[in-house]
Design a protein around this motif. Structure first.
Motif, PDB file in Angstrom:
ATOM      1  N   SER A  59       0.828  -1.208   0.000  1.00 47.40           N
ATOM      2  CA  SER A  59       0.000   0.000   0.000  1.00 47.40           C
ATOM      3  C   SER A  59       0.864   1.260   0.000  1.00 47.40           C
ATOM      4  N   GLN A 107       0.370  -8.054  -4.748  1.00 49.95           N
ATOM      5  CA  GLN A 107      -0.374  -7.083  -3.952  1.00 49.95           C
ATOM      6  C   GLN A 107      -0.362  -5.704  -4.596  1.00 49.95           C
ATOM      7  N   GLY A 167      -2.697  -5.737  -7.512  1.00 50.05           N
ATOM      8  CA  GLY A 167      -4.093  -5.680  -7.089  1.00 50.05           C
ATOM      9  C   GLY A 167      -4.493  -4.305  -6.602  1.00 50.05           C
ATOM     10  N   LEU A 168      -3.633  -3.668  -5.817  1.00 49.57           N
ATOM     11  CA  LEU A 168      -3.939  -2.322  -5.320  1.00 49.57           C
ATOM     12  C   LEU A 168      -3.975  -1.306  -6.454  1.00 49.57           C
ATOM     13  N   TRP A 199      -4.829  -1.973  -9.477  1.00 46.27           N
ATOM     14  CA  TRP A 199      -6.082  -2.250 -10.185  1.00 46.27           C
ATOM     15  C   TRP A 199      -7.252  -1.573  -9.464  1.00 46.27           C
ATOM     16  N   LEU A 200      -7.268  -1.659  -8.134  1.00 47.52           N
ATOM     17  CA  LEU A 200      -8.365  -1.098  -7.354  1.00 47.52           C
ATOM     18  C   LEU A 200      -8.347   0.422  -7.306  1.00 47.52           C
ATOM     19  N   PHE A 201      -7.146   0.990  -7.069  1.00 49.16           N
ATOM     20  CA  PHE A 201      -7.066   2.426  -6.797  1.00 49.16           C
ATOM     21  C   PHE A 201      -6.577   3.265  -7.970  1.00 49.16           C
ATOM     22  N   ASP A 258      -6.916   2.009 -11.312  1.00 41.61           N
ATOM     23  CA  ASP A 258      -7.620   1.537 -12.500  1.00 41.61           C
ATOM     24  C   ASP A 258      -6.666   0.947 -13.539  1.00 41.61           C
ATOM     25  N   GLU A 259      -5.689   0.164 -13.065  1.00 41.90           N
ATOM     26  CA  GLU A 259      -4.726  -0.499 -13.939  1.00 41.90           C
ATOM     27  C   GLU A 259      -5.039  -1.996 -13.975  1.00 41.90           C
ATOM     28  N   SER A 260      -5.833  -2.425 -14.949  1.00 41.95           N
ATOM     29  CA  SER A 260      -6.237  -3.825 -15.062  1.00 41.95           C
ATOM     30  C   SER A 260      -5.068  -4.674 -15.548  1.00 41.95           C
TER      31      SER A 260
END
Length: 332
Positions: free
Chosen positions: A44, A281, A284-285, A287-289, A291-293
């Protein structure tokens, strides 16, 4: 007196052996889970660092120096409030100050400074990828320097971590000359720091909080002074201060203390492999925050890294449980 090497399940020796073996296995599992939680906190940090560098225009070395200097103050203040830790601190300064100083310079001043510069100069994913070989290098070096002979599956696991990282980040990585140089420096220092950290923590003579506080109080001021000399004074507003405080207290002071505690039960190759799950991790973060798929290939890479991390840690956990049980059965 040597006991029966094959006690019956109902015998007191057998019961004590099973309990102690189970306790060791549970302790190792707890160390693995603790290390994974710490890597989540550190992952994070990459999002918060990117916000500080891009949105708040913080300079990388000064940003890193502020984060770790504040964290060192928090840890030193906490240590000073405990008598046992003050006593152990004096012992550490007298008998263990050299490895603690070296650990502080390598793991905080060099490793963290290089990572902040790399993140500032190129995409965070590229900088994260450059840390992937750490587990492999640690596996090759730990047998000679720490006497921890990695097993074949662990080398397979570290190789899978690297292959998965390449799969995930295949394509244009947006690398820069400055960013790659900083990443290479960070890779070397991170490898050395993993070995140094394991060496300092393995005998359990110093509390983890003291290892972190003393080493960080050496490396962080050096990093901050270097940043201020090169980059000048930063502009601090409420948002910047909040980011620095969170990174310093939670993602640094608490996280490094838990990490050092886990190193007492984890081998160097285990800790390095777990550290490399940050690739998953961070992805994934992001992607969530951000918007990087990751896409299909990215998902395959994530699963490959996960498999590699499991293979790198499973053999030691299984071997420790077996050896501990055999030792207790022999009355060792």
């Amino acid at each position: 007196m040597q006991s029966d090497p094959s006690p019956s399940p109902a015998s007191p020796v057998g019961g004590r052996s099973s309990n102690r073996s189970g306790g060791r296995a549970a302790g190792h599992l707890e160390a693995v889970l603790t290390a994974l939680f710490v890597t989540l906190l550190w992952s994070s940090s990459w999002i918060l660092i990117r916000i500080g560098l891009d949105d708040e225009d913080l300079a990388p070395l000064t940003f890193a120096g502020l984060r770790y200097s504040l964290a060192a103050l928090v840890l030193l203040a906490w240590s000073a409030s405990h008598l046992d830790h003050r006593t152990n601190a004096r012992t550490a300064v007298r008998s263990r100050w050299r490895p603690l100083v070296i650990l502080g310079v390598v793991y905080f001043a060099i490793t963290q400074g290089a990572q902040f510069v790399a993140i500032d100069a190129q995409p965070a994913a590229t900088s994260s990828l450059m840390l992937a070989p750490t587990a492999l290098f640690v596996a090759m070096l730990s047998a000679r320097s720490l006497g921890e002979e990695p097993q074949r599956l662990q080398f397979v696991g570290t190789a899978l971590i690297i292959v998965g990282a390449v799969l995930y980040f295949s394509g244009d990585l947006g690398a820069t000359v400055v960013g790659m140089i900083a990443s290479i420096v960070g890779l070397g220092a991170n490898t050395a720091g993993s070995l140094l950290g394991r060496s300092v923590n393995r005998d359990g003579s110093l509390p983890p909080v003291l290892v972190t506080a003393v080493s960080m109080s050496v490396g962080a001021p050096l990093l901050l002074v270097t940043g201020l000399a090169i980059e000048g004074r930063p502009q601090l507003d409420v948002k910047v201060i909040a980011i620095i405080v969170w990174l310093a207290v939670v993602n640094t002071a608490v996280a490094f203390t838990l990490w050092n505690r886990s190193l007492r039960r984890l081998a160097a190759v285990e800790s390095a492999a777990i550290n490399n799950t940050m690739l998953i991790q961070i992805a994934g973060l992001a992607w969530l925050f951000l918007d990087e798929s990751p896409g299909l290939v990215g998902v395959v890479g994530i699963l490959t890294v996960s498999s590699g991390a499991f293979l790198a840690t499973f053999p030691i956990q299984r071997r420790r449980t077996r050896v501990a049980g055999a030792a207790e059965d022999r009355g060792v």
